[in-house]
Design a protein around this motif. Structure first.
Motif, PDB file in Angstrom:
ATOM      1  N   THR A 171       8.987  15.875  -1.053  1.00  0.00           N
ATOM      2  CA  THR A 171       8.748  16.268  -2.378  1.00  0.00           C
ATOM      3  C   THR A 171       8.723  14.880  -3.189  1.00  0.00           C
ATOM      4  N   ASN A 172       8.615  15.329  -4.516  1.00  0.00           N
ATOM      5  CA  ASN A 172       8.145  14.250  -5.665  1.00  0.00           C
ATOM      6  C   ASN A 172       9.604  13.346  -5.461  1.00  0.00           C
ATOM      7  N   LEU A 173      10.825  13.685  -5.396  1.00  0.00           N
ATOM      8  CA  LEU A 173      11.792  12.888  -5.399  1.00  0.00           C
ATOM      9  C   LEU A 173      11.679  11.850  -4.144  1.00  0.00           C
ATOM     10  N   ASP A 174      11.237  12.371  -2.874  1.00  0.00           N
ATOM     11  CA  ASP A 174      10.986  11.593  -1.809  1.00  0.00           C
ATOM     12  C   ASP A 174       9.962  10.572  -2.300  1.00  0.00           C
ATOM     13  N   PHE A 175       9.251  10.720  -2.917  1.00  0.00           N
ATOM     14  CA  PHE A 175       7.888   9.856  -3.045  1.00  0.00           C
ATOM     15  C   PHE A 175       8.374   8.786  -4.090  1.00  0.00           C
ATOM     16  N   GLU A 176       9.461   9.139  -4.892  1.00  0.00           N
ATOM     17  CA  GLU A 176       9.823   8.281  -5.946  1.00  0.00           C
ATOM     18  C   GLU A 176      10.986   7.346  -5.313  1.00  0.00           C
ATOM     19  N   LYS A 177      11.814   8.163  -4.325  1.00  0.00           N
ATOM     20  CA  LYS A 177      12.709   7.093  -3.472  1.00  0.00           C
ATOM     21  C   LYS A 177      12.179   6.148  -2.541  1.00  0.00           C
ATOM     22  N   TYR A 178      10.887   6.567  -2.085  1.00  0.00           N
ATOM     23  CA  TYR A 178      10.268   5.668  -0.802  1.00  0.00           C
ATOM     24  C   TYR A 178       9.564   4.793  -1.768  1.00  0.00           C
ATOM     25  N   GLU A 179       8.897   5.012  -2.771  1.00  0.00           N
ATOM     26  CA  GLU A 179       8.262   4.215  -3.620  1.00  0.00           C
ATOM     27  C   GLU A 179       8.993   2.832  -3.834  1.00  0.00           C
ATOM     28  N   GLN A 180      10.317   3.070  -4.260  1.00  0.00           N
ATOM     29  CA  GLN A 180      11.222   2.090  -4.486  1.00  0.00           C
ATOM     30  C   GLN A 180      11.718   1.239  -3.237  1.00  0.00           C
ATOM     31  N   ALA A 237       0.694  -1.144   0.174  1.00  0.00           N
ATOM     32  CA  ALA A 237      -0.123  -0.005   0.014  1.00  0.00           C
ATOM     33  C   ALA A 237       0.818   1.255   0.118  1.00  0.00           C
ATOM     34  N   LEU A 238       1.823   1.375   0.648  1.00  0.00           N
ATOM     35  CA  LEU A 238       2.789   2.476   0.681  1.00  0.00           C
ATOM     36  C   LEU A 238       3.745   2.499  -0.416  1.00  0.00           C
ATOM     37  N   ALA A 239       3.862   1.466  -1.253  1.00  0.00           N
ATOM     38  CA  ALA A 239       4.891   1.501  -2.323  1.00  0.00           C
ATOM     39  C   ALA A 239       4.149   1.843  -3.566  1.00  0.00           C
ATOM     40  N   PHE A 270       9.767   1.039  -0.362  1.00  0.00           N
ATOM     41  CA  PHE A 270       8.686   0.208   0.071  1.00  0.00           C
ATOM     42  C   PHE A 270       8.500  -1.038  -0.927  1.00  0.00           C
ATOM     43  N   LYS A 271       8.474  -0.729  -2.095  1.00  0.00           N
ATOM     44  CA  LYS A 271       8.267  -1.834  -3.146  1.00  0.00           C
ATOM     45  C   LYS A 271       9.265  -3.027  -2.885  1.00  0.00           C
ATOM     46  N   ALA A 272      10.469  -2.824  -2.346  1.00  0.00           N
ATOM     47  CA  ALA A 272      11.379  -3.850  -1.915  1.00  0.00           C
ATOM     48  C   ALA A 272      10.913  -4.455  -0.850  1.00  0.00           C
ATOM     49  N   LEU A 273      10.481  -3.863   0.022  1.00  0.00           N
ATOM     50  CA  LEU A 273       9.875  -4.805   1.519  1.00  0.00           C
ATOM     51  C   LEU A 273       8.562  -5.251   1.052  1.00  0.00           C
ATOM     52  N   LYS A 289      -8.967   2.769  -1.720  1.00  0.00           N
ATOM     53  CA  LYS A 289      -9.214   1.513  -1.272  1.00  0.00           C
ATOM     54  C   LYS A 289      -8.030   0.613  -0.900  1.00  0.00           C
ATOM     55  N   ILE A 290      -7.149   0.717  -1.696  1.00  0.00           N
ATOM     56  CA  ILE A 290      -5.892   0.004  -1.205  1.00  0.00           C
ATOM     57  C   ILE A 290      -5.339   0.318   0.174  1.00  0.00           C
ATOM     58  N   LEU A 291      -5.297   1.573   0.196  1.00  0.00           N
ATOM     59  CA  LEU A 291      -4.904   2.289   1.471  1.00  0.00           C
ATOM     60  C   LEU A 291      -5.783   2.065   2.729  1.00  0.00           C
ATOM     61  N   LEU A 292      -7.118   1.885   2.450  1.00  0.00           N
ATOM     62  CA  LEU A 292      -7.918   1.384   3.318  1.00  0.00           C
ATOM     63  C   LEU A 292      -8.018  -0.061   3.793  1.00  0.00           C
ATOM     64  N   GLU A 293      -7.671  -0.993   2.911  1.00  0.00           N
ATOM     65  CA  GLU A 293      -7.775  -2.350   3.226  1.00  0.00           C
ATOM     66  C   GLU A 293      -6.324  -2.647   3.854  1.00  0.00           C
ATOM     67  N   ALA A 294      -5.404  -1.655   3.727  1.00  0.00           N
ATOM     68  CA  ALA A 294      -3.963  -1.992   4.587  1.00  0.00           C
ATOM     69  C   ALA A 294      -4.355  -1.314   5.902  1.00  0.00           C
ATOM     70  N   ASP A 295      -5.352  -0.719   6.096  1.00  0.00           N
ATOM     71  CA  ASP A 295      -5.833   0.045   7.521  1.00  0.00           C
ATOM     72  C   ASP A 295      -4.687   1.082   7.709  1.00  0.00           C
ATOM     73  N   LEU A 296      -4.409   1.528   6.816  1.00  0.00           N
ATOM     74  CA  LEU A 296      -3.380   2.953   6.755  1.00  0.00           C
ATOM     75  C   LEU A 296      -4.396   4.237   6.925  1.00  0.00           C
ATOM     76  N   ILE A 297      -5.611   4.017   6.431  1.00  0.00           N
ATOM     77  CA  ILE A 297      -6.675   5.106   6.341  1.00  0.00           C
ATOM     78  C   ILE A 297      -7.806   4.590   6.864  1.00  0.00           C
ATOM     79  N   GLN A 298      -8.680   5.846   7.265  1.00  0.00           N
ATOM     80  CA  GLN A 298     -10.157   5.280   7.790  1.00  0.00           C
ATOM     81  C   GLN A 298     -10.928   6.080   7.099  1.00  0.00           C
ATOM     82  N   LYS A 299     -12.309   5.719   6.820  1.00  0.00           N
ATOM     83  CA  LYS A 299     -13.343   6.269   6.281  1.00  0.00           C
ATOM     84  C   LYS A 299     -14.462   6.474   7.009  1.00  0.00           C
TER      85      LYS A 299
END
Lengths: 111, 111
Positions: B15-24, A28-30, B26-29, A68-78
DNA sequence: TCCTAACATCAAATTTATTTGATGTAATTT
DNA sequence: AAATTACATCAAATAAATTTGATGTTAGGA
């Protein structure tokens, strides 16, 4: 009798269930777009989709999908109020997941 | 002159750069098998692929693929010694990413 | 009641990630 | 030098996630 604080806490080794659960949360975070959504949600207590849409360049059905993805991972609430659906961060869950440093980057209100 | 530690650190909005970096990262995790690899690597200082293979039920090329994902996200490090490649966790990076609680689950040596 | 706004959901198309088995390469052993 | 071990890499097949546009649902307003 004095209770020792163990230097190394091997009491709770990771289980397959943990792996499965955290896989979902990290998935969800990725995603840059979801990180951006989280970042925006961190600015306010609670935001309805109609306010979110103009803040984020994304067709409505796509936004709905990511929420929905965030919700299902329980990272956000609705919460439904009338016609509107308000979303908010599950701060507790996020803090249980992310380092303080990262919370500061994505959840500025945390610092 | 004394350097103040700010109570609230809103100096660095994401920043957008953070988003990109952390996407990678979190994807790995975001994969059970890779979480398991991390979990195994946490048991030792450094492990070669040949020791990892029998500990994890996975064809060699697949293991190699997952190690690469982790490596590219800078979550682990690689060191070549003769014929062997030793992998180890990048603890600093992981602690910068994960909550203490999560470190305890996946990186038992951290607690 | 009819209309519209605010969503969620769905199916099809597309993109991205993973798996598999084969091949390549470098260091070591025989 | 030939054989073996310890990997990495590659291409093809498969699987999973995302995007898109259309349709469905519900609540509130005219």
């Amino acid at each position: 009798m004095k209770k020792e604080i163990p230097l190394v806490n091997n009491m709770n080794p990771a289980t397959n269930l943990d792996f499965e659960k955290y896989e979902q949360k990290f998935k969800a975070l990725a995603d840059q777009q979801r990180l951006q959504i989280i970042n925006i949600l961190a600015l306010k207590e609670s935001v309805c989709v109609c306010d979110l849409t103009p803040m984020i360049d994304m067709p409505q059905s796509k936004l709905s999908y990511h929420l929905k993805i965030l919700l299902e991972a329980d990272l956000i609430q609705k919460e439904k109020r009338g016609t509107w659906n308000y979303y908010s961060l599950n701060i507790k869950e996020l803090r249980g997941l992310l380092s303080d440093q990262l919370c500061c980057v994505f959840l500025p209100s945390c610092c």
